[in-house]
Design a protein around this motif. Structure first.
Motif, short mmCIF file in Angstrom:
data_model
loop_
_atom_site.label_atom_id
_atom_site.label_comp_id
_atom_site.label_asym_id
_atom_site.label_seq_id
_atom_site.Cartn_x
_atom_site.Cartn_y
_atom_site.Cartn_z
N PRO A 169 0.77 -1.24 0.00
CA PRO A 169 0.00 0.00 0.00
C PRO A 169 0.81 1.30 0.00
O PRO A 169 0.29 2.34 -0.39
CB PRO A 169 -0.83 -0.11 1.28
N PHE A 170 2.06 1.23 0.44
CA PHE A 170 2.89 2.44 0.50
C PHE A 170 4.28 2.12 0.00
O PHE A 170 4.85 1.09 0.34
CB PHE A 170 2.99 2.96 1.94
N PRO A 171 4.87 3.03 -0.79
CA PRO A 171 6.26 2.81 -1.18
C PRO A 171 7.15 2.96 0.05
O PRO A 171 6.90 3.81 0.89
CB PRO A 171 6.52 3.93 -2.20
N GLY A 172 8.10 2.10 0.16
CA GLY A 172 9.00 2.18 1.32
C GLY A 172 8.43 1.48 2.54
O GLY A 172 7.57 0.61 2.44
N ALA A 173 8.90 1.91 3.69
CA ALA A 173 8.57 1.24 4.94
C ALA A 173 7.25 1.75 5.52
O ALA A 173 6.89 2.91 5.36
CB ALA A 173 9.69 1.45 5.94
N TYR A 174 6.57 0.85 6.20
CA TYR A 174 5.40 1.22 6.99
C TYR A 174 5.32 0.25 8.15
O TYR A 174 5.89 -0.84 8.11
CB TYR A 174 4.11 1.20 6.16
N MET A 175 4.63 0.65 9.20
CA MET A 175 4.44 -0.19 10.38
C MET A 175 3.02 -0.74 10.32
O MET A 175 2.09 -0.02 9.98
CB MET A 175 4.62 0.66 11.64
N LEU A 176 2.86 -2.02 10.65
CA LEU A 176 1.54 -2.65 10.67
C LEU A 176 1.22 -3.07 12.09
O LEU A 176 2.02 -3.73 12.75
CB LEU A 176 1.52 -3.87 9.74
N GLU A 177 0.04 -2.67 12.57
CA GLU A 177 -0.44 -3.07 13.89
C GLU A 177 -1.82 -3.71 13.73
O GLU A 177 -2.69 -3.15 13.06
CB GLU A 177 -0.56 -1.87 14.82
N VAL A 178 -2.01 -4.88 14.33
CA VAL A 178 -3.32 -5.52 14.38
C VAL A 178 -3.72 -5.55 15.84
O VAL A 178 -2.95 -6.00 16.69
CB VAL A 178 -3.27 -6.95 13.78
N SER A 179 -4.91 -5.03 16.14
CA SER A 179 -5.31 -4.82 17.52
C SER A 179 -6.79 -5.10 17.72
O SER A 179 -7.57 -5.13 16.76
CB SER A 179 -5.01 -3.35 17.88
N SER A 180 -7.17 -5.27 18.98
CA SER A 180 -8.59 -5.33 19.32
C SER A 180 -9.11 -3.89 19.33
O SER A 180 -8.34 -2.95 19.42
CB SER A 180 -8.79 -5.96 20.70
N PRO A 181 -10.43 -3.72 19.23
CA PRO A 181 -10.95 -2.35 19.21
C PRO A 181 -10.81 -1.64 20.56
O PRO A 181 -10.87 -0.43 20.62
CB PRO A 181 -12.42 -2.52 18.83
N GLY A 182 -10.63 -2.38 21.63
CA GLY A 182 -10.42 -1.78 22.94
C GLY A 182 -11.70 -1.25 23.57
O GLY A 182 -12.79 -1.38 23.03
N ILE A 183 -11.54 -0.64 24.72
CA ILE A 183 -12.67 -0.17 25.51
C ILE A 183 -13.38 1.01 24.84
O ILE A 183 -14.59 1.19 24.99
CB ILE A 183 -12.22 0.16 26.96
N ASP A 184 -12.64 1.82 24.09
CA ASP A 184 -13.22 2.96 23.36
C ASP A 184 -13.43 2.56 21.90
O ASP A 184 -12.93 3.20 20.98
CB ASP A 184 -12.32 4.19 23.45
#
Length: 158
Positions: free
Chosen positions: A69-84
């Motif tokens: 999706p992006f040229p170069g580096a990107y950070m990927l985080e997979v998370s729960s939706p949380g309390i908010d």
């Protein structure tokens, strides 16, 4: 509510999520253009634990590698939706009726852009939000961001 890029990422992830009985709650792209962070919030009928997060991380990462999706580096985080928990779809506003929500509009309505109240559902393309005993009708198309306001009772017995 989603940017064009976030919607593209959501659309790319949705089929695999459905195969895995996972709901993509929302996708956020934050940070700089040179090294953005992609956050994918997931949920399941039974909630989200370590096993769900680690298995989703694998297939989300595979899809991101495929679509790059992006040229170069990107950070990927997979998370729960949380309390908010973010609210993105009409179904979210229906499902969490009765909960307190914070809704930020794209522009002011009756002089306010930020609304806090009890969700009363979704009807005719409007979010119903009870504020001070009055049910306000907020146009869904004008919602910029919405979240359940999480409440944690420190006095509750386990």
């Amino acid at each position: 509510m989603l940017s064009r890029k976030e919607q593209q990422l959501l659309d790319a992830l949705a089929p695999k999520a459905a195969e895995n009985n996972v709901e993509i709650v929302t996708v956020e792209v934050t940070g700089s253009k040179k090294s953005p962070t992609i956050r994918v919030y997931i949920d399941t009928e039974d909630g989200v634990g370590f096993d769900e997060l680690s298995s989703a991380q694998v297939w989300v990462n595979e899809i991101m590698d495929e679509i790059d999706p992006f040229p170069g580096a990107y950070m990927l985080e997979v998370s729960s939706p949380g309390i908010d928990r973010p609210l993105r779809t009409p179904e979210h506003f229906e499902r969490f009726a009765g909960e307190t929500a914070v809704i930020i509009m794209r522009g002011p309505i009756d002089g306010r852009a930020k609304w806090t109240g009890k969700l009363a559902g979704f009807e005719d393309e409007t979010v119903l939000l009870e504020v001070d005993g009055i049910v306000e009708r907020l146009p869904y198309a004008d919602v910029k961001k919405a979240n359940v306001r999480g409440v944690f009772d420190f006095n509750a017995k386990a």
